[in-house]
Write a protein that holds these residues in place. Structure first.
Motif, PDB file in Angstrom:
ATOM      1  N   UNK A  13     -18.899  61.828  27.729  1.00 37.24           N
ATOM      2  CA  UNK A  13     -20.679  61.532  28.034  1.00 37.24           C
ATOM      3  C   UNK A  13     -21.000  62.692  29.266  1.00 37.24           C
ATOM      4  N   UNK A  14     -20.379  62.583  30.483  1.00 35.36           N
ATOM      5  CA  UNK A  14     -20.579  63.519  31.482  1.00 35.36           C
ATOM      6  C   UNK A  14     -20.380  64.963  31.258  1.00 35.36           C
ATOM      7  N   UNK A  15     -19.365  65.166  30.565  1.00 37.47           N
ATOM      8  CA  UNK A  15     -19.065  66.662  30.115  1.00 37.47           C
ATOM      9  C   UNK A  15     -19.923  67.223  29.271  1.00 37.47           C
ATOM     10  N   UNK A  16     -20.401  66.281  28.167  1.00 32.11           N
ATOM     11  CA  UNK A  16     -21.365  66.578  27.272  1.00 32.11           C
ATOM     12  C   UNK A  16     -22.670  66.766  27.876  1.00 32.11           C
ATOM     13  N   UNK A  17     -23.101  66.003  28.735  1.00 34.79           N
ATOM     14  CA  UNK A  17     -24.411  66.374  29.523  1.00 34.79           C
ATOM     15  C   UNK A  17     -24.255  67.502  30.228  1.00 34.79           C
ATOM     16  N   UNK A  18     -23.212  67.913  31.029  1.00 37.19           N
ATOM     17  CA  UNK A  18     -23.097  69.262  31.723  1.00 37.19           C
ATOM     18  C   UNK A  18     -23.274  70.136  30.730  1.00 37.19           C
ATOM     19  N   UNK A  19     -22.679  70.138  29.590  1.00 36.83           N
ATOM     20  CA  UNK A  19     -22.629  71.325  28.561  1.00 36.83           C
ATOM     21  C   UNK A  19     -23.973  71.538  28.029  1.00 36.83           C
ATOM     22  N   UNK A  32     -20.493  64.627  22.473  1.00 41.15           N
ATOM     23  CA  UNK A  32     -21.212  63.448  22.281  1.00 41.15           C
ATOM     24  C   UNK A  32     -20.847  62.738  21.220  1.00 41.15           C
ATOM     25  N   UNK A  33     -20.233  63.515  20.087  1.00 42.39           N
ATOM     26  CA  UNK A  33     -19.325  62.617  19.016  1.00 42.39           C
ATOM     27  C   UNK A  33     -18.230  62.076  19.486  1.00 42.39           C
ATOM     28  N   UNK A  34     -17.508  62.511  20.674  1.00 39.93           N
ATOM     29  CA  UNK A  34     -16.391  62.066  21.036  1.00 39.93           C
ATOM     30  C   UNK A  34     -16.584  60.761  21.900  1.00 39.93           C
ATOM     31  N   UNK A  35     -17.847  60.869  22.411  1.00 31.95           N
ATOM     32  CA  UNK A  35     -18.334  59.665  23.306  1.00 31.95           C
ATOM     33  C   UNK A  35     -18.645  58.575  22.329  1.00 31.95           C
ATOM     34  N   UNK A  36     -19.303  58.837  21.225  1.00 28.65           N
ATOM     35  CA  UNK A  36     -19.505  57.765  20.326  1.00 28.65           C
ATOM     36  C   UNK A  36     -18.263  57.102  19.786  1.00 28.65           C
ATOM     37  N   UNK A  37     -17.124  58.036  19.447  1.00 34.12           N
ATOM     38  CA  UNK A  37     -16.056  57.720  18.987  1.00 34.12           C
ATOM     39  C   UNK A  37     -15.231  56.584  20.043  1.00 34.12           C
ATOM     40  N   UNK A  38     -15.160  57.064  21.235  1.00 34.13           N
ATOM     41  CA  UNK A  38     -14.444  56.317  22.169  1.00 34.13           C
ATOM     42  C   UNK A  38     -15.109  54.982  22.568  1.00 34.13           C
ATOM     43  N   UNK A  39     -16.556  55.135  22.600  1.00 30.97           N
ATOM     44  CA  UNK A  39     -17.226  53.873  23.050  1.00 30.97           C
ATOM     45  C   UNK A  39     -16.982  52.778  21.979  1.00 30.97           C
ATOM     46  N   UNK A  40     -17.160  53.118  20.705  1.00 37.18           N
ATOM     47  CA  UNK A  40     -16.907  52.482  19.490  1.00 37.18           C
ATOM     48  C   UNK A  40     -15.552  51.786  19.609  1.00 37.18           C
ATOM     49  N   UNK A  41     -14.711  52.542  19.737  1.00 34.68           N
ATOM     50  CA  UNK A  41     -13.056  52.263  19.946  1.00 34.68           C
ATOM     51  C   UNK A  41     -12.843  51.285  21.132  1.00 34.68           C
ATOM     52  N   UNK A  42     -13.923  51.518  22.244  1.00 34.54           N
ATOM     53  CA  UNK A  42     -13.597  50.488  23.398  1.00 34.54           C
ATOM     54  C   UNK A  42     -13.838  49.215  23.200  1.00 34.54           C
ATOM     55  N   UNK A  43     -14.898  49.128  22.182  1.00 34.69           N
ATOM     56  CA  UNK A  43     -15.347  47.556  22.119  1.00 34.69           C
ATOM     57  C   UNK A  43     -14.692  46.831  20.805  1.00 34.69           C
TER      58      UNK A  43
END
Length: 78
Positions: A13-19, A32-43
């Motif tokens: 998410x931090x890298x996506x916001x900087x980009x 941002x897609x990777x962020x959603x993927x990782x957050x879903x997997x994290x829960x």
């Protein structure tokens, strides 16, 4: 192990916001897609072995895609 995927989600998410701030919209959307993927997997409540297999699969897909892009799409300098 699930917490580690949430940490990966935070960093993507931090890298996506900087980009996005740097007007690199395609890169930002990819992260941002990777962020959603990782957050879903994290829960999700997977076993540690499942998380490790998912991470290795992610790494194989990522490095294969990166290698393909750098060799065939960017071209080799002559």
């Amino acid at each position: 192990m699930a917490r580690m995927f949430r940490v990966l989600g935070f960093f993507t998410l931090a890298i996506g916001l900087m980009a996005f701030a740097g007007n690199m919209v395609e890169m930002a959307l990819l992260f941002f897609v990777q962020t959603a993927f990782f957050m879903i997997l994290g829960y999700l409540k997977f076993t540690e072995k499942t998380y490790i297999v998912l991470f290795w699969g992610y790494m194989i897909v990522t490095f294969t895609g990166f290698s393909y892009w750098t060799v065939f799409k960017m071209g080799l300098p002559l």
